[in-house]
Design an enzyme around this catalytic site. Sequence first.
Site, PDB file in Angstrom:
ATOM      1  N   ARG A 226       0.848  -1.185   0.000  1.00  0.00           N
ATOM      2  CA  ARG A 226       0.000   0.000   0.000  1.00  0.00           C
ATOM      3  C   ARG A 226       0.892   1.246   0.000  1.00  0.00           C
ATOM      4  O   ARG A 226       1.978   1.246   0.572  1.00  0.00           O
ATOM      5  CB  ARG A 226      -0.905   0.030   1.241  1.00  0.00           C
ATOM      6  CG  ARG A 226      -2.149  -0.841   1.097  1.00  0.00           C
ATOM      7  CD  ARG A 226      -3.112  -0.270   0.073  1.00  0.00           C
ATOM      8  NE  ARG A 226      -4.295  -1.088  -0.101  1.00  0.00           N
ATOM      9  CZ  ARG A 226      -4.436  -2.030  -1.028  1.00  0.00           C
ATOM     10  NH1 ARG A 226      -3.459  -2.293  -1.870  1.00  0.00           N
ATOM     11  NH2 ARG A 226      -5.563  -2.708  -1.146  1.00  0.00           N
ATOM     12  N   HIS A 274      -0.473   0.001  -9.986  1.00  0.00           N
ATOM     13  CA  HIS A 274      -1.251  -0.895  -9.119  1.00  0.00           C
ATOM     14  C   HIS A 274      -1.713  -2.152  -9.879  1.00  0.00           C
ATOM     15  O   HIS A 274      -2.915  -2.451  -9.944  1.00  0.00           O
ATOM     16  CB  HIS A 274      -2.460  -0.171  -8.504  1.00  0.00           C
ATOM     17  CG  HIS A 274      -2.949  -0.838  -7.246  1.00  0.00           C
ATOM     18  ND1 HIS A 274      -3.440  -0.145  -6.174  1.00  0.00           N
ATOM     19  CD2 HIS A 274      -3.002  -2.147  -6.885  1.00  0.00           C
ATOM     20  CE1 HIS A 274      -3.800  -0.995  -5.218  1.00  0.00           C
ATOM     21  NE2 HIS A 274      -3.537  -2.225  -5.635  1.00  0.00           N
TER      22      HIS A 274
HETATM   23  P1  NDP Z   1      -2.147 -10.510   4.875  1.00  0.00           P
HETATM   24  O1  NDP Z   1      -3.080  -9.845   5.817  1.00  0.00           O
HETATM   25  O2  NDP Z   1      -2.396 -11.916   4.482  1.00  0.00           O
HETATM   26  O3  NDP Z   1      -0.643 -10.462   5.505  1.00  0.00           O
HETATM   27  C1  NDP Z   1      -0.147  -9.313   6.077  1.00  0.00           C
HETATM   28  C2  NDP Z   1       1.252  -9.551   6.613  1.00  0.00           C
HETATM   29  O4  NDP Z   1       1.693  -8.336   7.262  1.00  0.00           O
HETATM   30  C3  NDP Z   1       1.348 -10.662   7.657  1.00  0.00           C
HETATM   31  O5  NDP Z   1       2.481 -11.458   7.428  1.00  0.00           O
HETATM   32  C4  NDP Z   1       1.499  -9.888   8.972  1.00  0.00           C
HETATM   33  O6  NDP Z   1       2.250 -10.562   9.980  1.00  0.00           O
HETATM   34  C5  NDP Z   1       2.267  -8.687   8.513  1.00  0.00           C
HETATM   35  N1  NDP Z   1       2.120  -7.583   9.461  1.00  0.00           N
HETATM   36  C6  NDP Z   1       0.983  -6.906   9.787  1.00  0.00           C
HETATM   37  N2  NDP Z   1       1.246  -5.978  10.733  1.00  0.00           N
HETATM   38  C7  NDP Z   1       2.577  -6.087  11.009  1.00  0.00           C
HETATM   39  C8  NDP Z   1       3.447  -5.423  11.904  1.00  0.00           C
HETATM   40  N3  NDP Z   1       3.014  -4.447  12.722  1.00  0.00           N
HETATM   41  N4  NDP Z   1       4.749  -5.797  11.939  1.00  0.00           N
HETATM   42  C9  NDP Z   1       5.194  -6.779  11.134  1.00  0.00           C
HETATM   43  N5  NDP Z   1       4.421  -7.463  10.258  1.00  0.00           N
HETATM   44  C10 NDP Z   1       3.125  -7.119  10.219  1.00  0.00           C
HETATM   45  O7  NDP Z   1      -2.021  -9.567   3.600  1.00  0.00           O
HETATM   46  P2  NDP Z   1      -1.922  -9.998   2.039  1.00  0.00           P
HETATM   47  O8  NDP Z   1      -0.736 -10.898   1.890  1.00  0.00           O
HETATM   48  O9  NDP Z   1      -3.246 -10.436   1.548  1.00  0.00           O
HETATM   49  O10 NDP Z   1      -1.621  -8.574   1.366  1.00  0.00           O
HETATM   50  C11 NDP Z   1      -0.355  -7.943   1.580  1.00  0.00           C
HETATM   51  C12 NDP Z   1      -0.436  -6.501   1.082  1.00  0.00           C
HETATM   52  O11 NDP Z   1      -0.575  -6.490  -0.354  1.00  0.00           O
HETATM   53  C13 NDP Z   1      -1.614  -5.705   1.619  1.00  0.00           C
HETATM   54  O12 NDP Z   1      -1.176  -4.409   1.990  1.00  0.00           O
HETATM   55  C14 NDP Z   1      -2.559  -5.611   0.432  1.00  0.00           C
HETATM   56  O13 NDP Z   1      -3.390  -4.477   0.494  1.00  0.00           O
HETATM   57  C15 NDP Z   1      -1.568  -5.541  -0.712  1.00  0.00           C
HETATM   58  N6  NDP Z   1      -2.095  -5.906  -2.034  1.00  0.00           N
HETATM   59  C16 NDP Z   1      -1.551  -5.281  -3.131  1.00  0.00           C
HETATM   60  C17 NDP Z   1      -1.978  -5.611  -4.408  1.00  0.00           C
HETATM   61  C18 NDP Z   1      -1.356  -5.001  -5.599  1.00  0.00           C
HETATM   62  O14 NDP Z   1      -1.807  -5.266  -6.717  1.00  0.00           O
HETATM   63  N7  NDP Z   1      -0.325  -4.209  -5.450  1.00  0.00           N
HETATM   64  C19 NDP Z   1      -3.039  -6.604  -4.615  1.00  0.00           C
HETATM   65  C20 NDP Z   1      -3.472  -7.252  -3.410  1.00  0.00           C
HETATM   66  C21 NDP Z   1      -3.008  -6.893  -2.162  1.00  0.00           C
HETATM   67  P3  NDP Z   1       1.753 -11.995  10.610  1.00  0.00           P
HETATM   68  O15 NDP Z   1       2.045 -13.019   9.522  1.00  0.00           O
HETATM   69  O16 NDP Z   1       2.595 -12.170  11.798  1.00  0.00           O
HETATM   70  O17 NDP Z   1       0.281 -11.852  10.875  1.00  0.00           O
END
Ligand code: NDP
Length: 311
Positions: A226, A274
């Site tokens: 993001r 994007h």
């Molecule tokens: P998930 O919710 O499945 O995973 C999020 C990850 O972030 C997890 O590993 C989580 O850790 C980690 N995380 C969250 N908070 C913290 C923190 N404070 N410190 C360290 N790690 C943290 O997300 P997705 O994999 O589905 O999506 C990832 C990103 O990609 C999102 O921002 C989404 O909006 C974006 N996205 C972008 C697209 C594009 O086309 N560019 C398309 C689709 C999504 P833990 O494993 O420990 O819970």
Amino acid sequence: MIMLVKTGGEASLPEWRSLFAALLPELDVRWWDDPTVAAEDVAYTFLWAPEPGRLATYPNLRLIISSGAGVDHLTADPHLPAHVPIAKMGAAEAVARMREFALATVFFHHRRFHSFVANQRLKRWEDDETTEAANRTVGVMGLGTLGLPSALALRDASFRVKAWSRSARAIPGIESHAGAAGFDAFLAGTEIVLCLLAATPETAGIVNAATLAKLPRGACVINAARGSHVVIPDLVAALDGGHIAGATLDVFETEPLPADSPVWTHPRILVTPHVASFPNRAARARFVAEAITAFEADRTVLNRFDASRGY
Ligand code: NDP
């Protein structure tokens, strides 16, 4: 059983209807603004960026399905009905597409294409340091639905892979770090960093001057998560100062990226609009049909948003 759709523009409704007719014939698919729909008949919504307060007007809403993986467009609603579960788009195709994007952009920077693109503008014939993938350390921030498969693909492509997430993970062949305590160790020696974190208040602005300074000189940054994750002025300063060698940015605070953004013309930033992972309508319809079927069977919510974690 009515599902309101708000994604792809109203012109996409006939296509959604025909996709869902084949997958879930009993589902009555209507456009978000259909004036003939009674609020109490709405059971499902499949949407992007509803106007604040609107979801709270459906008393029998069972499940909200986000048409993208991020849910920031929903949690921004102060009246979001907290008792209604949210499924985040998790089509298998979305994972495959992000894996491709991770490989493509990491190889782009690994082979120093950011230098070649910058030099081509100047008609400058100059080689740059190269090494094998096995000697290159890539750091993946976020090991969720999209981050973990990307990290595994990079590991399988021979890179040395480090990862950072909120909770500690044990993944063969990946050096895992967790939480604030593990952040500096994750950054140390990471030559290409790929951000696939969830967007939360804790992760906003996480790729800032202090973070960039902890990466080795010549490191590259890829953001496919993001726009809120990267402090653009800090990144541009680090690029101009030479500490960071190149960047790929797929996501931005304001999209489309405004014409006056310095990012557009920076010679060492690759802008992609994007597109990292955008599954087509058929793939997203399949995920929605699976999500509704699972929910109807035993209230299982696929790829569920967890409000306590914020993602
Ligand atoms: P998930 O919710 O499945 O995973 C999020 C990850 O972030 C997890 O590993 C989580 O850790 C980690 N995380 C969250 N908070 C913290 C923190 N404070 N410190 C360290 N790690 C943290 O997300 P997705 O994999 O589905 O999506 C990832 C990103 O990609 C999102 O921002 C989404 O909006 C974006 N996205 C972008 C697209 C594009 O086309 N560019 C398309 C689709 C999504 P833990 O494993 O420990 O819970």
